[in-house]
Design a protein around this motif. Structure first.
Motif, short mmCIF file in Angstrom:
data_model
loop_
_atom_site.label_atom_id
_atom_site.label_comp_id
_atom_site.label_asym_id
_atom_site.label_seq_id
_atom_site.Cartn_x
_atom_site.Cartn_y
_atom_site.Cartn_z
N ILE A 172 -18.86 -61.20 65.21
CA ILE A 172 -17.59 -61.00 64.49
C ILE A 172 -16.81 -59.95 65.24
O ILE A 172 -17.31 -58.85 65.51
CB ILE A 172 -17.83 -60.56 63.03
N GLU A 173 -15.58 -60.27 65.59
CA GLU A 173 -14.71 -59.33 66.29
C GLU A 173 -13.74 -58.73 65.27
O GLU A 173 -12.92 -59.43 64.70
CB GLU A 173 -13.91 -60.04 67.39
N TRP A 174 -13.86 -57.42 65.03
CA TRP A 174 -12.99 -56.72 64.10
C TRP A 174 -11.73 -56.27 64.83
O TRP A 174 -11.81 -55.65 65.88
CB TRP A 174 -13.71 -55.53 63.48
N ASP B 101 -8.10 -54.13 64.73
CA ASP B 101 -7.42 -53.01 64.11
C ASP B 101 -6.07 -53.48 63.56
O ASP B 101 -5.30 -54.11 64.28
CB ASP B 101 -7.21 -51.92 65.16
N LEU C 116 -11.80 -61.84 56.80
CA LEU C 116 -12.62 -60.74 56.31
C LEU C 116 -11.79 -59.47 56.40
O LEU C 116 -11.12 -59.23 57.41
CB LEU C 116 -13.88 -60.58 57.17
N TYR D 221 -11.78 -55.17 56.03
CA TYR D 221 -12.62 -53.97 56.03
C TYR D 221 -11.83 -52.84 55.39
O TYR D 221 -10.80 -52.41 55.91
CB TYR D 221 -13.06 -53.60 57.44
N VAL E 265 -16.55 -54.65 52.89
CA VAL E 265 -16.11 -55.92 53.48
C VAL E 265 -15.83 -56.94 52.38
O VAL E 265 -16.67 -57.18 51.52
CB VAL E 265 -17.17 -56.47 54.47
N THR F 223 -8.37 -51.17 57.17
CA THR F 223 -8.22 -50.67 58.54
C THR F 223 -8.46 -51.75 59.59
O THR F 223 -7.96 -51.65 60.70
CB THR F 223 -9.17 -49.50 58.81
N HIS F 224 -9.25 -52.77 59.25
CA HIS F 224 -9.60 -53.83 60.20
C HIS F 224 -9.70 -55.17 59.48
O HIS F 224 -9.91 -55.21 58.27
CB HIS F 224 -10.94 -53.53 60.88
N TRP F 225 -9.58 -56.23 60.25
CA TRP F 225 -9.77 -57.58 59.71
C TRP F 225 -10.45 -58.42 60.78
O TRP F 225 -10.47 -58.06 61.96
CB TRP F 225 -8.44 -58.20 59.29
N ALA F 226 -11.05 -59.54 60.36
CA ALA F 226 -11.73 -60.44 61.29
C ALA F 226 -11.55 -61.87 60.82
O ALA F 226 -11.47 -62.13 59.61
CB ALA F 226 -13.21 -60.09 61.39
#
Length: 73
Positions: A7-9, A11, A24, A26, A34, A58-61
């Motif tokens: 999984i690549e998160w 920014d 997804l 974060y 998650v 802060t992050h999504w995937a």
């Protein structure tokens, strides 16, 4: 058989998902950080429709593809 998928998160300050695409999320300050969610009109929402304040996510995937079914021929 073990199936692994990375999984690549990403920014949120560098990249945002397309509107209404399930991804997804974060959210580091939650007990369960998650969540499934989506981005719509400048805000992130979880799949229950709860809006997350700007800066909270802060992050999504992208969603993982899931295991591939093996076919015996």
């Amino acid at each position: 058989m073990i199936v692994m998928e990375g999984i690549e998160w990403l920014d949120v300050n560098e990249s945002l998902p397309d509107d209404e695409m399930t991804v997804l999320l974060y959210h580091p300050t939650l007990n369960e950080p998650v969540w499934l969610g989506y981005f719509f009109q400048h805000f992130f929402y979880d799949v229950q429709g709860n809006q997350h304040p700007n800066g909270a996510v802060t992050h999504w995937a992208d969603m993982p593809a899931g295991p591939k079914q093996e076919i015996d021929l």
